[in-house]
Design a protein around this motif. Structure first.
Motif, short mmCIF file in Angstrom:
data_model
loop_
_atom_site.label_atom_id
_atom_site.label_comp_id
_atom_site.label_asym_id
_atom_site.label_seq_id
_atom_site.Cartn_x
_atom_site.Cartn_y
_atom_site.Cartn_z
N GLU A 4 0.78 -1.12 0.05
CA GLU A 4 0.01 0.01 -0.22
C GLU A 4 1.10 1.11 -0.07
O GLU A 4 1.80 1.22 0.45
CB GLU A 4 -0.77 -0.12 1.11
CG GLU A 4 -2.03 1.05 1.25
CD GLU A 4 -3.22 0.53 0.24
OE1 GLU A 4 -3.88 1.54 -0.10
OE2 GLU A 4 -3.10 -0.59 -0.02
N GLU A 5 0.50 2.14 -0.83
CA GLU A 5 1.27 3.52 -0.78
C GLU A 5 1.01 4.48 0.61
O GLU A 5 -0.13 4.20 1.08
CB GLU A 5 0.76 4.40 -1.83
CG GLU A 5 1.34 3.79 -3.35
CD GLU A 5 0.87 5.22 -4.35
OE1 GLU A 5 -0.21 5.60 -4.30
OE2 GLU A 5 1.86 5.23 -5.17
N THR A 6 2.22 4.82 0.94
CA THR A 6 1.88 5.89 2.13
C THR A 6 1.23 7.07 1.82
O THR A 6 1.26 7.37 0.75
CB THR A 6 3.65 5.90 2.90
OG1 THR A 6 4.17 6.90 1.73
CG2 THR A 6 4.40 4.56 3.02
N GLN A 10 1.52 9.07 -1.73
CA GLN A 10 0.32 9.83 -2.56
C GLN A 10 0.32 11.19 -2.83
O GLN A 10 -0.16 11.66 -3.86
CB GLN A 10 -0.94 9.42 -1.50
CG GLN A 10 -1.21 7.75 -1.82
CD GLN A 10 -2.39 7.32 -0.76
OE1 GLN A 10 -2.94 8.02 0.18
NE2 GLN A 10 -2.71 6.16 -0.76
N LYS A 11 0.75 11.85 -1.87
CA LYS A 11 0.77 13.44 -1.61
C LYS A 11 1.81 13.85 -2.91
O LYS A 11 1.46 14.53 -3.70
CB LYS A 11 1.23 13.97 -0.57
CG LYS A 11 0.26 14.11 0.60
CD LYS A 11 0.65 14.77 1.79
CE LYS A 11 -0.48 14.86 2.94
NZ LYS A 11 -0.06 15.47 4.05
N VAL A 12 3.13 13.17 -2.75
CA VAL A 12 4.15 13.35 -3.89
C VAL A 12 3.50 12.99 -5.32
O VAL A 12 3.66 13.88 -6.32
CB VAL A 12 5.36 12.88 -3.60
CG1 VAL A 12 6.32 12.78 -4.77
CG2 VAL A 12 5.96 13.14 -2.26
N GLY A 13 2.97 11.70 -5.44
CA GLY A 13 2.22 11.45 -6.68
C GLY A 13 1.23 12.46 -7.17
O GLY A 13 1.05 12.64 -8.20
N ARG A 14 0.16 13.02 -6.17
CA ARG A 14 -0.72 14.08 -6.78
C ARG A 14 0.10 15.33 -7.19
O ARG A 14 -0.46 15.89 -8.19
CB ARG A 14 -1.68 14.22 -5.65
CG ARG A 14 -2.54 13.00 -5.50
CD ARG A 14 -3.85 13.67 -4.44
NE ARG A 14 -3.35 13.87 -3.01
CZ ARG A 14 -3.35 13.13 -2.02
NH1 ARG A 14 -3.79 11.81 -2.38
NH2 ARG A 14 -2.98 13.55 -0.92
#
Length: 116
Positions: A4-6, A10-14
């Motif tokens: 699962e992504e941390t 997720q924030k960096v990805g967005r």
């Protein structure tokens, strides 16, 4: 087994998704050559050193050509991304592009359903 992504991933990805969408809209218009390119998803490695960017391309038949062009110019796109995320990230992740063919899949399914 996929982990699962941390929340940080997720924030960096967005953020990368938002910034790359803006880059495609403004600076990289010549690379996308009159097609519609959408950044549909970004997966970031746990150490934030690598990002896999999934793209939707319309029309679908140009997706391979667009993917090859973007891979060729990945360094330039990473540099542009670095100018935008320099205050949020210590290291700008290496980037790789992949085609997200989920929309094409949905379209094929709809055509099959309509034929019946």
């Amino acid at each position: 087994m996929e982990r699962e992504e941390t929340t940080r991933q997720q924030k960096v990805g967005r953020q990368i998704q938002k910034d790359l969408s803006d880059i495609f809209l403004k600076e990289a218009r010549s690379l996308v050559q009159g097609t519609i390119v959408t950044v549909s998803k970004v997966r970031v490695s746990p150490d934030l050193g690598f990002a896999k960017i999934y793209l939707s391309v319309f029309p679908f038949d140009k997706s391979d050509a667009i993917l090859a062009t973007l891979q060729e110019h990945a360094g330039t796109l990473r540099f542009e991304l670095g100018k935008r995320v320099k205050n949020q990230l210590r290291i700008v992740p290496e980037i790789a592009f992949a085609i997200d063919d989920s929309l094409e899949y949905v379209e094929r399914i709809e055509k099959l359903i309509q034929e019946q």
